[in-house]
Design an enzyme around this catalytic site. Structure first.
Site, PDB file in Angstrom:
ATOM      1  N   ILE A 103     -60.405   3.612 -17.615  1.00  0.00           N
ATOM      2  CA  ILE A 103     -60.070   4.357 -16.403  1.00  0.00           C
ATOM      3  C   ILE A 103     -58.583   4.292 -16.081  1.00  0.00           C
ATOM      4  O   ILE A 103     -58.101   5.020 -15.213  1.00  0.00           O
ATOM      5  CB  ILE A 103     -60.870   3.837 -15.193  1.00  0.00           C
ATOM      6  CG1 ILE A 103     -60.621   2.337 -14.975  1.00  0.00           C
ATOM      7  CG2 ILE A 103     -62.358   4.110 -15.381  1.00  0.00           C
ATOM      8  CD1 ILE A 103     -61.303   1.778 -13.751  1.00  0.00           C
ATOM      9  N   SER A 104     -57.857   3.429 -16.775  1.00  0.00           N
ATOM     10  CA  SER A 104     -56.421   3.333 -16.531  1.00  0.00           C
ATOM     11  C   SER A 104     -55.746   2.672 -17.721  1.00  0.00           C
ATOM     12  O   SER A 104     -56.268   1.707 -18.283  1.00  0.00           O
ATOM     13  CB  SER A 104     -56.137   2.516 -15.257  1.00  0.00           C
ATOM     14  OG  SER A 104     -54.749   2.364 -15.046  1.00  0.00           O
ATOM     15  N   THR A 105     -54.596   3.204 -18.095  1.00  0.00           N
ATOM     16  CA  THR A 105     -53.799   2.594 -19.163  1.00  0.00           C
ATOM     17  C   THR A 105     -52.404   2.317 -18.633  1.00  0.00           C
ATOM     18  O   THR A 105     -51.874   3.052 -17.803  1.00  0.00           O
ATOM     19  CB  THR A 105     -53.700   3.515 -20.396  1.00  0.00           C
ATOM     20  OG1 THR A 105     -53.080   4.753 -20.008  1.00  0.00           O
ATOM     21  CG2 THR A 105     -55.075   3.798 -20.979  1.00  0.00           C
ATOM     22  N   GLY A 106     -51.825   1.245 -19.090  1.00  0.00           N
ATOM     23  CA  GLY A 106     -50.479   0.887 -18.658  1.00  0.00           C
ATOM     24  C   GLY A 106     -49.741   0.164 -19.757  1.00  0.00           C
ATOM     25  O   GLY A 106     -50.288  -0.087 -20.837  1.00  0.00           O
ATOM     26  N   LYS A 107     -48.478  -0.173 -19.471  1.00  0.00           N
ATOM     27  CA  LYS A 107     -47.668  -0.860 -20.470  1.00  0.00           C
ATOM     28  C   LYS A 107     -48.195  -2.266 -20.743  1.00  0.00           C
ATOM     29  O   LYS A 107     -48.077  -2.767 -21.858  1.00  0.00           O
ATOM     30  CB  LYS A 107     -46.214  -0.948 -19.980  1.00  0.00           C
ATOM     31  CG  LYS A 107     -45.520   0.398 -19.877  1.00  0.00           C
ATOM     32  CD  LYS A 107     -44.077   0.241 -19.438  1.00  0.00           C
ATOM     33  CE  LYS A 107     -43.977  -0.301 -18.019  1.00  0.00           C
ATOM     34  NZ  LYS A 107     -42.568  -0.388 -17.552  1.00  0.00           N
ATOM     35  N   GLU A 108     -48.786  -2.890 -19.723  1.00  0.00           N
ATOM     36  CA  GLU A 108     -49.215  -4.276 -19.865  1.00  0.00           C
ATOM     37  C   GLU A 108     -50.704  -4.442 -20.093  1.00  0.00           C
ATOM     38  O   GLU A 108     -51.127  -5.425 -20.687  1.00  0.00           O
ATOM     39  CB  GLU A 108     -48.829  -5.064 -18.607  1.00  0.00           C
ATOM     40  CG  GLU A 108     -47.338  -5.124 -18.359  1.00  0.00           C
ATOM     41  CD  GLU A 108     -47.010  -5.842 -17.062  1.00  0.00           C
ATOM     42  OE1 GLU A 108     -47.968  -6.228 -16.348  1.00  0.00           O
ATOM     43  OE2 GLU A 108     -45.827  -6.007 -16.754  1.00  0.00           O
TER      44      GLU A 108
ATOM     45  N   LYS B  93     -59.977  -5.786 -16.702  1.00  0.00           N
ATOM     46  CA  LYS B  93     -58.549  -5.609 -16.969  1.00  0.00           C
ATOM     47  C   LYS B  93     -58.187  -6.449 -18.181  1.00  0.00           C
ATOM     48  O   LYS B  93     -58.276  -7.677 -18.146  1.00  0.00           O
ATOM     49  CB  LYS B  93     -57.708  -6.024 -15.767  1.00  0.00           C
ATOM     50  CG  LYS B  93     -56.217  -5.743 -15.954  1.00  0.00           C
ATOM     51  CD  LYS B  93     -55.443  -5.903 -14.647  1.00  0.00           C
ATOM     52  CE  LYS B  93     -53.997  -5.475 -14.814  1.00  0.00           C
ATOM     53  NZ  LYS B  93     -53.237  -5.556 -13.537  1.00  0.00           N
TER      54      LYS B  93
ATOM     55  N   ASP C 125     -43.931  -5.553  -6.533  1.00  0.00           N
ATOM     56  CA  ASP C 125     -44.008  -4.229  -7.158  1.00  0.00           C
ATOM     57  C   ASP C 125     -44.838  -3.298  -6.278  1.00  0.00           C
ATOM     58  O   ASP C 125     -45.623  -2.490  -6.770  1.00  0.00           O
ATOM     59  CB  ASP C 125     -44.602  -4.318  -8.564  1.00  0.00           C
ATOM     60  CG  ASP C 125     -44.416  -3.018  -9.358  1.00  0.00           C
ATOM     61  OD1 ASP C 125     -43.476  -2.253  -9.047  1.00  0.00           O
ATOM     62  OD2 ASP C 125     -45.215  -2.762 -10.278  1.00  0.00           O
TER      63      ASP C 125
END
Length: 271
Positions: A5-10, A35, A149
């Protein structure tokens, strides 16, 4: 486990159904988010600044894999602090190595939108602003944390409520740069709501409201100098206290108020 449902750099986040739980984890939400922090170190090389003076972890780990696992543990513990303080956020369920299981903010596999993507009426926008400010205030006052952040990308809108997410980089207020990070959070938050048409205060005014400090109006550079002077004074105070000839009363009072302290090697040797 469902889809991503979500992709990120980390990290990548997946939706899953919780199930009945076990003897060790009895209270599992019906829907959970997984996660999974990526095992590459590329995005974690500059994370030391977010780990300073966090006594939960001791010295910063040097092993690459260990850094990522500690980062996941740090986010889990930060979420636990927020949940216990009653701040709207995912409830942490379990952490193992680089994987965190937490409650899912959304319904039937559909994740709640970020404030950036949410379609809000004028009254909802004002409510979202008030709630976002409240999140920053309560993190600082109740949890002694600064998000570091905070922006429209890390705040979700679900059932008329703002939820804060992505707290892996959140720092203890004893971090030597915590107030610089907080001022940046204030800037990001106010810039978003200003672009949406709200009449918002100045960054230094919000910063003063959260911290109880008294920054004076000036240019951006002036604010940073004032913050750095305050943080230097705090570091000096901490150093002076560590040099006190009879520190027992000081540390007894701190321990009684929930402060945890471990003697340094030099202190232990002296005793």
């Amino acid at each position: 486990v469902g889809g991503c449902i979500s992709t990120g750099k980390e990290a990548n986040i997946y939706h899953a159904f919780g199930g009945e739980g076990t003897d060790r984890i009895s209270d599992v939400p019906e829907e959970v988010a997984l996660k999974i922090h990526k095992s590459t170190l590329a995005e974690f090389k500059c994370r030391d600044q977010y780990m300073q003076n966090d006594h939960r972890f001791g010295a910063n780990p040097k092993n690459n894999r260990r850094i990522i696992n500690v980062w996941a543990l740090k986010e889990f513990l930060n979420l636990d602090k927020l949940h216990k303080a009653g701040i709207a956020s995912p409830r942490p369920v379990k952490v193992k190595k680089n994987v965190i299981v937490m409650s899912f903010i959304g319904d039937q596999g559909i994740p709640a939108p970020t404030l950036r993507d949410a379609q809000l009426s004028p009254s909802q926008l004002e409510s979202a602003f008030d709630q976002s400010v409240c999140v920053a205030c309560e993190m600082y006052r109740k949890c002694k944390l600064v998000h570091a952040d905070l922006s429209e990308y890390n705040l979700l809108w679900f059932n008329e409520r703002v939820y804060v997410i992505d707290v892996g980089q959140a720092v203890d207020i004893n971090n030597p740069r915590s107030h610089e990070f907080l001022f940046r959070d204030c800037n990001n938050l106010l810039s978003f709501f200003h672009r949406k048409g709200l009449d918002v205060p100045e960054s230094y005014e919000l910063f003063n409201k959260i911290t109880g400090q008294n920054l004076e109006k000036g240019e951006e550079r002036d604010y940073l100098l004032q913050i750095q002077a305050f943080e230097s004074n705090q570091d000096l105070l901490t150093f002076q206290l560590s040099r006190t000839e009879f520190p027992f009363d000081y540390f007894y009072d701190k321990t009684s108020s929930g402060y945890s302290w471990r003697p340094t090697q030099s202190t232990a040797t002296a005793s």
